[in-house]
Design a protein around this motif. Structure first.
Motif, PDB file in Angstrom:
ATOM      1  N   THR A 342       0.843  -1.189   0.000  1.00 22.52           N
ATOM      2  CA  THR A 342       0.000   0.000   0.000  1.00 22.52           C
ATOM      3  C   THR A 342       0.881   1.243   0.000  1.00 22.52           C
ATOM      4  O   THR A 342       1.865   1.310   0.738  1.00 22.52           O
ATOM      5  N   VAL A 343       0.530   2.201  -0.825  1.00 26.20           N
ATOM      6  CA  VAL A 343       1.252   3.475  -0.865  1.00 26.20           C
ATOM      7  C   VAL A 343       0.365   4.555  -0.240  1.00 26.20           C
ATOM      8  O   VAL A 343      -0.766   4.766  -0.679  1.00 26.20           O
ATOM      9  N   GLU A 344       0.888   5.206   0.791  1.00 22.69           N
ATOM     10  CA  GLU A 344       0.179   6.296   1.450  1.00 22.69           C
ATOM     11  C   GLU A 344       0.666   7.612   0.846  1.00 22.69           C
ATOM     12  O   GLU A 344       1.873   7.845   0.732  1.00 22.69           O
ATOM     13  N   LEU A 345      -0.269   8.469   0.472  1.00 20.07           N
ATOM     14  CA  LEU A 345       0.072   9.709  -0.208  1.00 20.07           C
ATOM     15  C   LEU A 345      -0.901  10.807   0.226  1.00 20.07           C
ATOM     16  O   LEU A 345      -2.102  10.565   0.331  1.00 20.07           O
ATOM     17  N   SER A 346      -0.381  12.001   0.493  1.00 14.91           N
ATOM     18  CA  SER A 346      -1.230  13.137   0.892  1.00 14.91           C
ATOM     19  C   SER A 346      -1.253  14.170  -0.217  1.00 14.91           C
ATOM     20  O   SER A 346      -0.224  14.454  -0.842  1.00 14.91           O
ATOM     21  N   VAL A 347      -2.452  14.716  -0.447  1.00 15.52           N
ATOM     22  CA  VAL A 347      -2.648  15.721  -1.500  1.00 15.52           C
ATOM     23  C   VAL A 347      -3.411  16.905  -0.904  1.00 15.52           C
ATOM     24  O   VAL A 347      -4.412  16.714  -0.203  1.00 15.52           O
ATOM     25  N   MET A 348      -2.934  18.109  -1.180  1.00 17.07           N
ATOM     26  CA  MET A 348      -3.646  19.320  -0.779  1.00 17.07           C
ATOM     27  C   MET A 348      -4.555  19.740  -1.936  1.00 17.07           C
ATOM     28  O   MET A 348      -4.115  19.848  -3.090  1.00 17.07           O
TER      29      MET A 348
END
Length: 450
Positions: A342-348
């Motif tokens: 699983t790849v965790e990624l944050s986007v604004m």
């Protein structure tokens, strides 16, 4: 697979069998058969041994006796050809590799028996056995040392043009060759093995470009080690951005699983993968104005935002269209569990209005934390990750117009990210993570275990 301190992805080149440990780093294990093929190709098939034995010149052989008790002398004895060379490898636990080369050496020279001078041809069976030990590890390189080189001569066949040959000549040749050949052959094997070591280290200590984003410098992380079943090579990779610095990651030493009838085992540690993902996933901010004809998901998000704007915000309902800006926040983080990546990624997500007569009006600033399912595969010697949306968590960072309830925006933000950002990320990952060509062994029939 037991879960230890580190998590990793393991590539089994051969039939998949359960391993006993999880690799903590990029590591590989090579079976004796594979090592034998590699060394045979490098030493025999490429003509390296023949090349370095070609200039072999033996000292003159002098002896009493021979035909009619005449003195015998053999001069100018040199190697003509190495016939039927065969190489075998035995792994010595905790020591290294025992290399054995069996061959027939065809020698030729001039023989003088009494007053009779003629050509002499000698065919001698030799068996050279040497223990190879790796030592002096420094900066990804090792030195190989040959210990206990032993050269044993077998059958000797001597041919004179006249056919006149006595047993005493045979004894003279056997005694002299037994005394001189080991001292000549073992140094040649030492030279050949060191040349092969440099050649094979080149497959481990290699700088490989990662598209145009940067490079990975693979190299040995520690001294090779051996068991009776496999040769273990612990590798690591320094990930560097083009024109930039190295992206740090945990480079602790690794533990290898047993080989279990496989040709080669490679592993990538989780921290290494995170460094490479940071290199690959560098998407610039995406800004666009909501137009129904182009971005349907953006338009739906626009409509949803307009319904939650407080009525007292008169400037929010002007003629200026809404704009949306997507910006990656922080570095991607891969999480490896049993049979799952699983790849965790944050986007604004910024929703704003560009006003002609004033500063930008920020309607919303949202943070979307994405959990992306990763499909892992091998293609063309590269590790390829394909991502799909697993789940999304949405939180409100700020609003210049007093918006507080964003519960209805989640499905629209999800659609927007899947439609606009995820294809860009998968496009960046599509070039794959190049893997080292360890010892020249191709990555075919690969099974992957997480």
């Amino acid at each position: 697979m037991m879960v230890l301190k580190f998590f990793g992805i393991v590539f089994f080149c051969g039939l998949l069998s359960p391993s006993q440990e999880v690799l903590s780093g990029l590591s590989c294990a090579v079976s004796p058969g594979a090592m034998q093929n590699v060394l045979s190709d490098a030493i025999l098939q490429n003509g390296l041994l023949q090349q370095h034995l070609q200039g072999l010149v033996l000292p003159n052989i002098m002896g009493e006796g021979g035909l009619l008790n005449s003195p015998t002398s053999i001069t100018g004895l040199h190697l003509v050809k190495v016939r039927l060379p065969r190489l075998s490898v035995v792994l010595l636990p905790g020591i290294g590799v025992q290399l054995t080369i069996a061959a027939k050496l065809e020698l030729s020279g001039n023989c003088l028996i009494g007053l009779l001078s003629e050509l002499i041809d000698i065919l001698v069976d030799v068996n050279i056995s040497a223990n190879i030990k790796c030592t002096n590890f420094e900066s990804g390189t090792v030195q190989v040392v040959i210990e206990d080189c032993l050269c044993i001569l077998g059958a000797i066949r001597i041919k004179l043009l006249s056919g006149l040959l006595s047993l005493s000549v045979n004894d003279i040749v056997l005694n002299q060759l037994t005394a001189t050949l080991p001292g000549l052959l073992c140094p040649v094997v030492d030279i050949v093995v060191n040349l092969v070591n440099i050649q094979l280290l080149g497959t481990l200590n290699a700088v490989i470009p990662v598209g145009t984003a940067g490079t990975i410098h693979y190299q040995l992380a520690s001294l090779p080690f051996t068991s009776g079943l496999f040769l273990g090579l612990d590798l690591d990779g320094a990930v560097k951005q083009v024109g930039g610095s190295i992206i740090p990651h945990d480079s602790s030493s690794s533990a290898l699983p047993p080989l279990l009838d496989k040709l080669l085992v490679l592993g990538l540690r989780q921290s290494f993968l995170n460094a490479v993902l940071s290199l690959l996933i560098q998407i610039p901010p995406q800004t666009f104005t909501c137009t129904p004809e182009v971005f349907s998901s953006a338009s739906r998000l626009q409509e949803a935002v307009m319904t939650i704007i407080p009525s007292e915000c008169s400037t929010c309902h002007g003629t200026s269209p809404l704009s949306i800006k997507l910006t990656l926040s922080g570095n991607p983080l891969i999480t490896l569990e049993e049979n799952k990546a699983t790849v965790e990624l944050s986007v604004m997500i910024q929703v704003f209005i560009k006003r002609l007569d004033g500063p930008i009006l920020n309607l919303l600033l949202l943070k979307a934390d994405l959990s992306l399912n990763a499909h892992v595969s091998i293609a063309g010697g590269r590790l390829v990750l394909g991502l799909s949306l697993g789940s999304i968590s949405l939180s409100l960072e700020s609003s210049d117009v007093g918006i507080s309830n964003i519960s209805d925006l989640k499905p629209h933000c999800s659609s927007l990210l899947v439609e606009t950002l995820l294809p860009l990320i998968n496009g960046a990952l599509g070039i794959g993570i190049p893997l080292p060509n360890v010892l020249g062994i191709p990555l075919i029939k690969v099974d992957i275990q997480i």
